[in-house]
Design a protein around this motif. Structure first.
Motif, PDB file in Angstrom:
ATOM      1  N   PHE A   1      18.991  -3.690 -41.427  1.00 17.37           N
ATOM      2  CA  PHE A   1      18.671  -5.070 -41.073  1.00 17.37           C
ATOM      3  C   PHE A   1      17.250  -5.236 -40.539  1.00 17.37           C
ATOM      4  O   PHE A   1      16.771  -6.357 -40.401  1.00 17.37           O
ATOM      5  CB  PHE A   1      19.717  -5.609 -40.087  1.00 17.37           C
ATOM      6  N   GLU A   2      16.572  -4.134 -40.262  1.00 12.61           N
ATOM      7  CA  GLU A   2      15.190  -4.259 -39.813  1.00 12.61           C
ATOM      8  C   GLU A   2      14.299  -4.784 -40.934  1.00 12.61           C
ATOM      9  O   GLU A   2      13.464  -5.669 -40.718  1.00 12.61           O
ATOM     10  CB  GLU A   2      14.665  -2.921 -39.278  1.00 12.61           C
ATOM     11  N   GLU A   3      14.464  -4.253 -42.124  1.00 15.18           N
ATOM     12  CA  GLU A   3      13.684  -4.736 -43.268  1.00 15.18           C
ATOM     13  C   GLU A   3      14.028  -6.190 -43.574  1.00 15.18           C
ATOM     14  O   GLU A   3      13.150  -6.998 -43.904  1.00 15.18           O
ATOM     15  CB  GLU A   3      13.951  -3.865 -44.490  1.00 15.18           C
ATOM     16  N   MET A   4      15.300  -6.556 -43.449  1.00 18.79           N
ATOM     17  CA  MET A   4      15.712  -7.932 -43.693  1.00 18.79           C
ATOM     18  C   MET A   4      15.068  -8.877 -42.680  1.00 18.79           C
ATOM     19  O   MET A   4      14.648  -9.984 -43.028  1.00 18.79           O
ATOM     20  CB  MET A   4      17.238  -8.031 -43.637  1.00 18.79           C
ATOM     21  N   ALA A   5      14.985  -8.447 -41.425  1.00 16.62           N
ATOM     22  CA  ALA A   5      14.351  -9.268 -40.397  1.00 16.62           C
ATOM     23  C   ALA A   5      12.863  -9.446 -40.689  1.00 16.62           C
ATOM     24  O   ALA A   5      12.306 -10.537 -40.501  1.00 16.62           O
ATOM     25  CB  ALA A   5      14.547  -8.626 -39.028  1.00 16.62           C
ATOM     26  N   ARG A   6      12.226  -8.402 -41.161  1.00 20.16           N
ATOM     27  CA  ARG A   6      10.802  -8.475 -41.489  1.00 20.16           C
ATOM     28  C   ARG A   6      10.538  -9.454 -42.621  1.00 20.16           C
ATOM     29  O   ARG A   6       9.445 -10.010 -42.741  1.00 20.16           O
ATOM     30  CB  ARG A   6      10.270  -7.088 -41.853  1.00 20.16           C
ATOM     31  N   LYS A   7      11.530  -9.651 -43.460  1.00 17.00           N
ATOM     32  CA  LYS A   7      11.397 -10.586 -44.580  1.00 17.00           C
ATOM     33  C   LYS A   7      11.758 -12.015 -44.180  1.00 17.00           C
ATOM     34  O   LYS A   7      11.761 -12.916 -45.028  1.00 17.00           O
ATOM     35  CB  LYS A   7      12.280 -10.129 -45.745  1.00 17.00           C
ATOM     36  N   GLY A   8      12.086 -12.218 -42.898  1.00 17.72           N
ATOM     37  CA  GLY A   8      12.349 -13.563 -42.402  1.00 17.72           C
ATOM     38  C   GLY A   8      13.790 -14.011 -42.431  1.00 17.72           C
ATOM     39  O   GLY A   8      14.085 -15.188 -42.192  1.00 17.72           O
ATOM     40  N   ASN A   9      14.710 -13.098 -42.693  1.00 17.56           N
ATOM     41  CA  ASN A   9      16.131 -13.449 -42.679  1.00 17.56           C
ATOM     42  C   ASN A   9      16.640 -13.576 -41.243  1.00 17.56           C
ATOM     43  O   ASN A   9      16.093 -12.955 -40.327  1.00 17.56           O
ATOM     44  CB  ASN A   9      16.940 -12.391 -43.421  1.00 17.56           C
TER      45      ASN A   9
ATOM     46  N   TYR B   1      26.522   4.709 -47.615  1.00 17.42           N
ATOM     47  CA  TYR B   1      25.964   3.361 -47.538  1.00 17.42           C
ATOM     48  C   TYR B   1      25.303   2.995 -48.857  1.00 17.42           C
ATOM     49  O   TYR B   1      24.623   3.816 -49.473  1.00 17.42           O
ATOM     50  CB  TYR B   1      24.939   3.301 -46.399  1.00 17.42           C
ATOM     51  N   TRP B   2      25.476   1.738 -49.285  1.00 25.88           N
ATOM     52  CA  TRP B   2      24.820   1.249 -50.497  1.00 25.88           C
ATOM     53  C   TRP B   2      23.789   0.175 -50.174  1.00 25.88           C
ATOM     54  O   TRP B   2      22.594   0.382 -50.313  1.00 25.88           O
ATOM     55  CB  TRP B   2      25.863   0.728 -51.495  1.00 25.88           C
ATOM     56  N   LYS B   3      24.236  -0.988 -49.679  1.00 26.94           N
ATOM     57  CA  LYS B   3      23.298  -2.057 -49.356  1.00 26.94           C
ATOM     58  C   LYS B   3      23.922  -2.997 -48.325  1.00 26.94           C
ATOM     59  O   LYS B   3      25.104  -2.890 -48.006  1.00 26.94           O
ATOM     60  CB  LYS B   3      22.879  -2.815 -50.610  1.00 26.94           C
ATOM     61  N   ALA B   4      23.081  -3.931 -47.814  1.00 27.10           N
ATOM     62  CA  ALA B   4      23.498  -4.809 -46.714  1.00 27.10           C
ATOM     63  C   ALA B   4      23.203  -6.268 -47.044  1.00 27.10           C
ATOM     64  O   ALA B   4      22.411  -6.571 -47.945  1.00 27.10           O
ATOM     65  CB  ALA B   4      22.784  -4.405 -45.426  1.00 27.10           C
ATOM     66  N   GLY B   5      23.834  -7.167 -46.282  1.00 23.37           N
ATOM     67  CA  GLY B   5      23.586  -8.587 -46.491  1.00 23.37           C
ATOM     68  C   GLY B   5      23.984  -9.423 -45.285  1.00 23.37           C
ATOM     69  O   GLY B   5      24.632  -8.952 -44.350  1.00 23.37           O
ATOM     70  N   ILE B   6      23.571 -10.681 -45.321  1.00 24.64           N
ATOM     71  CA  ILE B   6      23.971 -11.695 -44.340  1.00 24.64           C
ATOM     72  C   ILE B   6      24.737 -12.755 -45.100  1.00 24.64           C
ATOM     73  O   ILE B   6      24.248 -13.273 -46.120  1.00 24.64           O
ATOM     74  CB  ILE B   6      22.753 -12.316 -43.629  1.00 24.64           C
ATOM     75  N   TYR B   7      25.926 -13.094 -44.647  1.00 28.61           N
ATOM     76  CA  TYR B   7      26.754 -14.069 -45.360  1.00 28.61           C
ATOM     77  C   TYR B   7      26.511 -15.454 -44.766  1.00 28.61           C
ATOM     78  O   TYR B   7      26.952 -15.755 -43.645  1.00 28.61           O
ATOM     79  CB  TYR B   7      28.236 -13.701 -45.255  1.00 28.61           C
ATOM     80  N   ASN B   8      25.800 -16.291 -45.508  1.00 26.84           N
ATOM     81  CA  ASN B   8      25.409 -17.612 -44.998  1.00 26.84           C
ATOM     82  C   ASN B   8      25.500 -18.674 -46.084  1.00 26.84           C
ATOM     83  O   ASN B   8      24.497 -19.281 -46.473  1.00 26.84           O
ATOM     84  CB  ASN B   8      23.994 -17.557 -44.420  1.00 26.84           C
TER      85      ASN B   8
END
Length: 369
Positions: free
Chosen positions: A283-291, A322-329
């Motif tokens: 989730f660090e990379e996701m946060a850096r992308k503005g999620n 582990y494969w991949k991560a997401g935010i459900y929105n």
């Protein structure tokens, strides 16, 4: 056997391996975390501070509203991570802001979830609001072998930073930090559950770290202590089993960049940075992308995170990795008008929403011969 049940039981994911031009089959499981935001029933419990969430309380929390809240949460849980990769609802759901086991029993009995046949691991925490963490798991895929609640022992004297000016928002904070006569700050325990996921041993930690009440800097030592406790638990597991697979999830009340996560847990941004017994935080990379998984003081951030041990990012898929991560929105979970447009759709005076957090999730996959 019905087609739906076939997918639920087998859950095969086809991935194309470009190097060998071969198609391999993988079993896939979704691991999710969701802060349920004030999942209280309508019954007064004299042992905790639940007066706000009663029919005659400040929230006018009626049975009708409670049932709608349960139904809304069940809808989200049922859909997290579903799509082309996985037809099944999450195998694991870590939850926070839970009043008691009873509300979880109501949740898993909702028609949208009842066929998933969730089990519950829950302990009462010493939190001053009476809110706890818990783990829901699909019984057909996961069998717990042990579980324990581990207290986070923190004290007011541990805050060594200078006091910050308390804002009106701090004063109204639903999760305001309270100190007991013995100077201890009573907060949520860490839940540790160990068991077999389709035969593979997995350790799952569920967290809800102390809030930012009173200011981020002033309260940071509490969350830093929570991060260190997570690291200590992981190290204890590794002493028993150096090859243990560990997942730590929760509402950390800190971002992926904060000291509690980066130094306390030791989480890394990139897989190649993770050393033996280390931790990867997708989730660090996701946060850096503005999620964002929530909005705090008009700024988006990811306080809800799922971190995985080095043993879960190895490239040998003969067991779960582990494969991949997401935010459900999804759109139905988002406020569409007014001051809070774009924020998670939460409970208000005229509407029973979902939560002030979006759930987060990861996929675990295993090659099937």
């Amino acid at each position: 056997m019905k087609i739906r049940n076939f997918f639920t039981l087998l859950l095969f994911l086809s991935l194309t391996i470009s190097a060998s031009a071969q198609t391999k089959k993988f079993a896939v499981h979704t691991v999710a975390f969701y802060n349920f935001e004030n999942l209280f029933d309508t019954i007064n419990d004299s042992r905790i501070n639940d007066e706000e969430w009663l029919p005659n309380g400040a929230q006018n929390w009626t049975s009708k509203k409670y049932k709608q809240k349960i139904h809304n949460l069940a809808r989200v849980i049922n859909e997290i991570g579903t799509g082309g990769e996985n037809k099944n609802s999450p195998t694991f759901v870590g939850g926070a802001e839970i009043e008691n086991r009873g509300v979880l029993e109501d949740l898993i009995k909702d028609p949208q979830l009842i066929n998933s046949d969730y089990g519950i691991v829950h302990f009462d925490s010493p939190d001053h609001r009476g809110i706890d963490v818990a783990l829901l798991y699909q019984k057909k895929h996961f069998q717990p072998t042990s579980y324990i609640n581990i207290p986070l022992l923190i004290y007011k004297k541990d805050t060594k930073t200078k006091d910050e000016k308390e804002t009106e928002e701090d004063k109204a904070d639903k999760d305001k930090i309270e100190v007991s006569k013995d100077n201890r700050v009573y907060t949520r325990d860490v839940l540790l559950v160990t068991g077999l996921l389709d035969g593979d041993e997995i350790n799952v930690m569920v967290n809800h770290w102390p809030s930012r009440s009173g200011g981020e800097k002033k309260s940071s030592p509490f969350r830093e202590a929570a991060g260190r406790l997570n690291r200590k638990i992981m190290d204890s597991i590794y002493k028993v089993n150096p090859n243990a697979k560990i997942i730590s999830m929760g509402d950390l009340n800190d971002g992926t960049y904060n000291k509690s996560v980066k130094e306390g847990v030791g989480a890394k941004l990139k897989k190649e940075e993770v050393e033996r017994f280390g931790v990867y935080n997708p989730f660090e990379e996701m946060a850096r992308k503005g999620n964002s998984s929530l909005f705090y003081r008009d700024a988006g951030d990811i306080f809800d995170q799922i971190m995985v041990s080095e043993t879960l990012i190895e490239k040998d898929y003969s067991s779960f990795r582990y494969w991949k991560a997401g935010i459900y929105n999804k759109p139905f979970m988002i406020t569409t008008t007014g001051q809070y447009k774009g924020y998670p759709l939460r409970h208000g005076n005229n509407e029973v929403g979902f939560s002030d957090h979006f759930p987060v999730y990861i996929y675990l996959i295993k090659e099937v011969k």
